[in-house]
Enzyme design. Sequence first.
Site, mmCIF file in Angstrom:
data_model
loop_
_atom_site.group_PDB
_atom_site.id
_atom_site.type_symbol
_atom_site.label_atom_id
_atom_site.label_comp_id
_atom_site.label_asym_id
_atom_site.label_seq_id
_atom_site.Cartn_x
_atom_site.Cartn_y
_atom_site.Cartn_z
ATOM 1 N N TYR A 1 -0.666 -8.079 16.496
ATOM 2 C CA TYR A 1 -1.178 -7.191 15.124
ATOM 3 C C TYR A 1 -2.280 -6.267 15.547
ATOM 4 O O TYR A 1 -2.269 -5.223 15.591
ATOM 5 C CB TYR A 1 -1.434 -7.928 13.980
ATOM 6 C CG TYR A 1 -1.642 -7.065 12.757
ATOM 7 C CD1 TYR A 1 -0.663 -6.431 12.120
ATOM 8 C CD2 TYR A 1 -2.824 -6.786 12.208
ATOM 9 C CE1 TYR A 1 -0.848 -5.436 11.102
ATOM 10 C CE2 TYR A 1 -3.123 -6.045 11.403
ATOM 11 C CZ TYR A 1 -2.098 -5.500 10.774
ATOM 12 O OH TYR A 1 -2.531 -4.814 9.550
ATOM 13 N N THR B 1 -1.841 -7.073 -1.742
ATOM 14 C CA THR B 1 -0.284 -7.016 -1.647
ATOM 15 C C THR B 1 0.379 -8.489 -1.300
ATOM 16 O O THR B 1 -0.363 -9.244 -1.038
ATOM 17 C CB THR B 1 -0.214 -5.803 -0.865
ATOM 18 O OG1 THR B 1 -0.703 -6.171 0.695
ATOM 19 C CG2 THR B 1 -0.988 -4.672 -1.135
ATOM 20 N N LEU C 1 0.781 -1.223 0.139
ATOM 21 C CA LEU C 1 0.063 0.115 0.094
ATOM 22 C C LEU C 1 0.984 1.414 -0.201
ATOM 23 O O LEU C 1 0.493 2.388 -0.464
ATOM 24 C CB LEU C 1 -1.146 -0.008 1.126
ATOM 25 C CG LEU C 1 -2.227 -0.930 1.294
ATOM 26 C CD1 LEU C 1 -3.007 -1.092 2.465
ATOM 27 C CD2 LEU C 1 -2.966 -0.604 0.034
#
Length: 282
Positions: free
Chosen positions: A149, A184, A15
Amino acid sequence: METRNWLITGVSTGLGRAFARAALTAGHTVVGTVRSEKDLRAFEELESGRAHGRVLDVTDGDAVTAVVAEVERSVGPLDVVVANAGYGLEGTFEETPLAEVRWQFEVNVFGAVATLRAALPPMRRRRRGHLMAVTSMGGLMAVPGMSAYCGSKFALEGILEALGKEVAQFGIHVTAIEPGSFRTDWAGRSMTRAEQSIDDYDELFTPIREARRMASGNQLGNPAKAGEAVVHIASVDRPPAHLVLGSDALRLVAAARTAVDEDIRAWETLSRTTDFAEGAQL
């Protein structure tokens, strides 16, 4: 259209690269940080004279401060800063070593904080600017096997929301960018995975991990369109404090917020029992 100077961390791939490409296509000047000289040269080849690379490790706070100051001198005043550099750490809470949790926060939280802190003083003096950071839909909802995360992204969300309220008086905007699943390498080679070591979690987590691997490269989100969206909100007078990107993110974040609202309503009576009879309301 007014052209602006952008700084985006982590533009080698993903990104970050998409945001940089979109800003360059729109005619802006972009300083992009990378981790190697090879990546620096590749980035600068995107647009001669308007794509400027800098080698930077965002976990080195002194280096971040020095690079931002140098860019302000050599390229020009920064109008838009996007703290994008970060990575994903997959693993159940019990199986993820504490050292890996600490490093997840070092990169995703403290790296972003260092970037925004370095850019803020000159923006404050100029009384204008736009600070952004890439959190995730995982900053507004959580899934099994991504506790470190999601924790790092929840933490960054809180920092950004408070920051936005502090600096609005100076004409500075703050936006949290919350992408869903984009096409991605994030869920592929860029993902760090803790070793599966406790059989009790296999029934729950193995299918989740495999589904994420299988979906890598076929995600719904289009990075180029995400880049266009970010460039667009940088151009409006009243940009959002939160920019959720992707229909999957919209669905999952909405479901998570509904669950929180349901808990609040279900336990409202008990919540009220913890007050003194009289006291100051915030």
